[in-house]
Design a protein around this motif. Structure first.
Motif, PDB file in Angstrom:
ATOM      1  N   ARG A  60       0.841  -1.016   0.163  1.00 40.96           N
ATOM      2  CA  ARG A  60       0.033   0.034   0.041  1.00 40.96           C
ATOM      3  C   ARG A  60       0.823   1.358   0.094  1.00 40.96           C
ATOM      4  O   ARG A  60       0.315   2.344  -0.259  1.00 40.96           O
ATOM      5  CB  ARG A  60      -0.960  -0.108   1.321  1.00 40.96           C
ATOM      6  CG  ARG A  60      -1.990  -1.199   1.357  1.00 40.96           C
ATOM      7  CD  ARG A  60      -2.879  -0.894   2.421  1.00 40.96           C
ATOM      8  NE  ARG A  60      -3.730  -2.060   2.472  1.00 40.96           N
ATOM      9  CZ  ARG A  60      -4.627  -2.114   3.599  1.00 40.96           C
ATOM     10  NH1 ARG A  60      -5.154  -1.095   4.355  1.00 40.96           N
ATOM     11  NH2 ARG A  60      -5.703  -3.111   3.535  1.00 40.96           N
ATOM     12  N   THR A  61       2.204   1.288   0.601  1.00 41.35           N
ATOM     13  CA  THR A  61       2.859   2.329   0.554  1.00 41.35           C
ATOM     14  C   THR A  61       4.491   2.221  -0.020  1.00 41.35           C
ATOM     15  O   THR A  61       4.880   1.026   0.078  1.00 41.35           O
ATOM     16  CB  THR A  61       3.130   2.584   2.173  1.00 41.35           C
ATOM     17  OG1 THR A  61       1.872   2.630   2.895  1.00 41.35           O
ATOM     18  CG2 THR A  61       3.671   4.115   2.308  1.00 41.35           C
ATOM     19  N   ALA A  62       4.820   3.322  -0.688  1.00 40.31           N
ATOM     20  CA  ALA A  62       5.985   3.187  -1.454  1.00 40.31           C
ATOM     21  C   ALA A  62       7.208   3.124  -0.270  1.00 40.31           C
ATOM     22  O   ALA A  62       7.014   3.587   0.906  1.00 40.31           O
ATOM     23  CB  ALA A  62       6.332   4.479  -2.231  1.00 40.31           C
ATOM     24  N   GLY A  63       8.165   2.638  -0.951  1.00 42.49           N
ATOM     25  CA  GLY A  63       9.745   2.669   0.146  1.00 42.49           C
ATOM     26  C   GLY A  63      10.036   1.287   0.345  1.00 42.49           C
ATOM     27  O   GLY A  63      11.167   1.118   0.755  1.00 42.49           O
ATOM     28  N   PRO A  95       7.214  -1.538  -5.918  1.00 41.39           N
ATOM     29  CA  PRO A  95       6.322  -0.586  -6.179  1.00 41.39           C
ATOM     30  C   PRO A  95       4.723  -0.576  -5.561  1.00 41.39           C
ATOM     31  O   PRO A  95       4.483  -1.759  -5.051  1.00 41.39           O
ATOM     32  CB  PRO A  95       5.928  -0.774  -7.697  1.00 41.39           C
ATOM     33  CG  PRO A  95       6.165  -2.152  -8.126  1.00 41.39           C
ATOM     34  CD  PRO A  95       7.351  -2.627  -6.952  1.00 41.39           C
ATOM     35  N   VAL A  96       4.003   0.296  -4.994  1.00 42.96           N
ATOM     36  CA  VAL A  96       2.653   0.297  -4.633  1.00 42.96           C
ATOM     37  C   VAL A  96       1.888  -0.168  -5.504  1.00 42.96           C
ATOM     38  O   VAL A  96       2.243  -0.381  -6.796  1.00 42.96           O
ATOM     39  CB  VAL A  96       2.369   1.798  -4.400  1.00 42.96           C
ATOM     40  CG1 VAL A  96       0.853   1.854  -4.063  1.00 42.96           C
ATOM     41  CG2 VAL A  96       3.041   2.587  -3.580  1.00 42.96           C
ATOM     42  N   VAL A 138      15.408  -4.672   3.118  1.00 43.17           N
ATOM     43  CA  VAL A 138      16.583  -3.538   3.383  1.00 43.17           C
ATOM     44  C   VAL A 138      15.735  -2.419   4.029  1.00 43.17           C
ATOM     45  O   VAL A 138      16.378  -1.606   4.927  1.00 43.17           O
ATOM     46  CB  VAL A 138      17.248  -3.256   2.260  1.00 43.17           C
ATOM     47  CG1 VAL A 138      17.966  -2.252   2.269  1.00 43.17           C
ATOM     48  CG2 VAL A 138      17.746  -4.571   1.667  1.00 43.17           C
ATOM     49  N   ARG A 139      14.460  -2.114   3.418  1.00 44.77           N
ATOM     50  CA  ARG A 139      13.918  -0.939   4.018  1.00 44.77           C
ATOM     51  C   ARG A 139      12.311  -1.113   3.889  1.00 44.77           C
ATOM     52  O   ARG A 139      11.952  -1.579   2.887  1.00 44.77           O
ATOM     53  CB  ARG A 139      14.338   0.397   2.978  1.00 44.77           C
ATOM     54  CG  ARG A 139      13.522   1.593   3.549  1.00 44.77           C
ATOM     55  CD  ARG A 139      13.998   2.617   2.430  1.00 44.77           C
ATOM     56  NE  ARG A 139      13.421   2.542   1.183  1.00 44.77           N
ATOM     57  CZ  ARG A 139      14.163   2.430   0.097  1.00 44.77           C
ATOM     58  NH1 ARG A 139      15.236   2.786   0.006  1.00 44.77           N
ATOM     59  NH2 ARG A 139      13.437   2.506  -1.073  1.00 44.77           N
ATOM     60  N   HIS A 192       6.286   4.332   8.305  1.00 44.32           N
ATOM     61  CA  HIS A 192       5.149   3.922   9.146  1.00 44.32           C
ATOM     62  C   HIS A 192       4.573   2.434   9.093  1.00 44.32           C
ATOM     63  O   HIS A 192       3.515   2.128   9.439  1.00 44.32           O
ATOM     64  CB  HIS A 192       4.042   5.147   8.967  1.00 44.32           C
ATOM     65  CG  HIS A 192       4.425   6.512   8.809  1.00 44.32           C
ATOM     66  ND1 HIS A 192       4.941   6.958   9.959  1.00 44.32           N
ATOM     67  CD2 HIS A 192       3.989   7.557   8.017  1.00 44.32           C
ATOM     68  CE1 HIS A 192       5.396   7.961   9.405  1.00 44.32           C
ATOM     69  NE2 HIS A 192       4.482   8.586   8.647  1.00 44.32           N
ATOM     70  N   VAL A 193       5.518   1.784   8.387  1.00 45.80           N
ATOM     71  CA  VAL A 193       4.857   0.142   8.235  1.00 45.80           C
ATOM     72  C   VAL A 193       6.171  -0.467   8.726  1.00 45.80           C
ATOM     73  O   VAL A 193       7.418  -0.024   8.395  1.00 45.80           O
ATOM     74  CB  VAL A 193       4.684   0.038   6.767  1.00 45.80           C
ATOM     75  CG1 VAL A 193       4.345  -1.400   6.553  1.00 45.80           C
ATOM     76  CG2 VAL A 193       3.482   0.836   6.450  1.00 45.80           C
TER      77      VAL A 193
END
Length: 202
Positions: free
Chosen positions: A45-48, A63-64, A86-87, A91-92
């Motif tokens: 749901r969230t990028a990163g 990707p989202v 790795v990342r 907030h997740v």
């Protein structure tokens, strides 16, 4: 134990068949994304989010909307592998399934490592000042709590980052009036611990 043995025998049979054709057996590393404690596949749901295979051998950004991933590098038979997050997205918190995140190629016919992600959640707690009677009733949304004078503190279950909270008095103790201070807001990246309930005699 029998299922594990059959899986390894199947993997060995596949390797031997490939070797008989003069090829070198390699294994794909892939997996699905899940949410919380559920085993059902869920979209990111969230990028990163970033995953790695064997440290810096390969890293991929997710990707989202993705429901699965696949590394381009294949693992040779007998080679060790480790899949790590790795990342995590902001907030997740995400983690590779610890039961399958590392091993060596050939234990099974394929290498599948699912990754579970959960929204960060934190509790809401506080204290009650000058509570002289039992039976103070509180609510945070639909979650109730009862506070008695012998232990004038309270803690509500964790709520996700960004979600609203609002502590209200639903039942006053006998012959007292209690009001809430710092009782509402939106959950940040830390537990809320500064809610106070002040009680007075009418």
């Amino acid at each position: 134990m029998q299922a594990i043995t059959l899986g390894r025998l199947s993997a060995l049979a596949a390797v031997l068949a490939l070797a008989g054709c003069g090829g070198k057996s390699t294994f794909e590393v892939s997996g699905n994304f899940t949410e919380g404690n559920s085993s059902a596949t869920s979209a990111v749901r969230t990028a990163g989010l970033k995953l790695s295979l064997n440290g810096d051998q390969e890293q991929i950004d997710i990707p989202v909307g993705a429901t699965s991933y696949r590394f381009s590098k294949r693992i040779s038979y007998g080679e060790n592998y480790t899949v790590k997050v790795v990342r995590s997205p902001e907030h997740v918190t995400c983690a590779a399934d610890p039961n399958f995140s590392s091993g060596y190629a050939g234990q099974t016919t394929s290498i599948v490592v699912n990754v579970a992600c959960s929204q960060n959640s934190y509790s809401v707690s506080g204290k009650v000042n000058n509570l002289l009677e039992d039976g103070l009733g509180l609510n945070n949304g639909a979650t109730p709590a009862t506070v008695n004078k012998a232990s004038p503190v309270f803690t509500f279950p964790a709520i996700p980052y960004g979600a609203p909270y609002a502590i209200v008095v639903t039942r006053q103790p006998t012959n007292q009036t209690c009001t809430v201070v710092n009782g509402s807001g939106y959950m940040g990246e830390a537990a809320v611990t500064n809610v106070e309930i002040n009680c007075t005699r009418p």
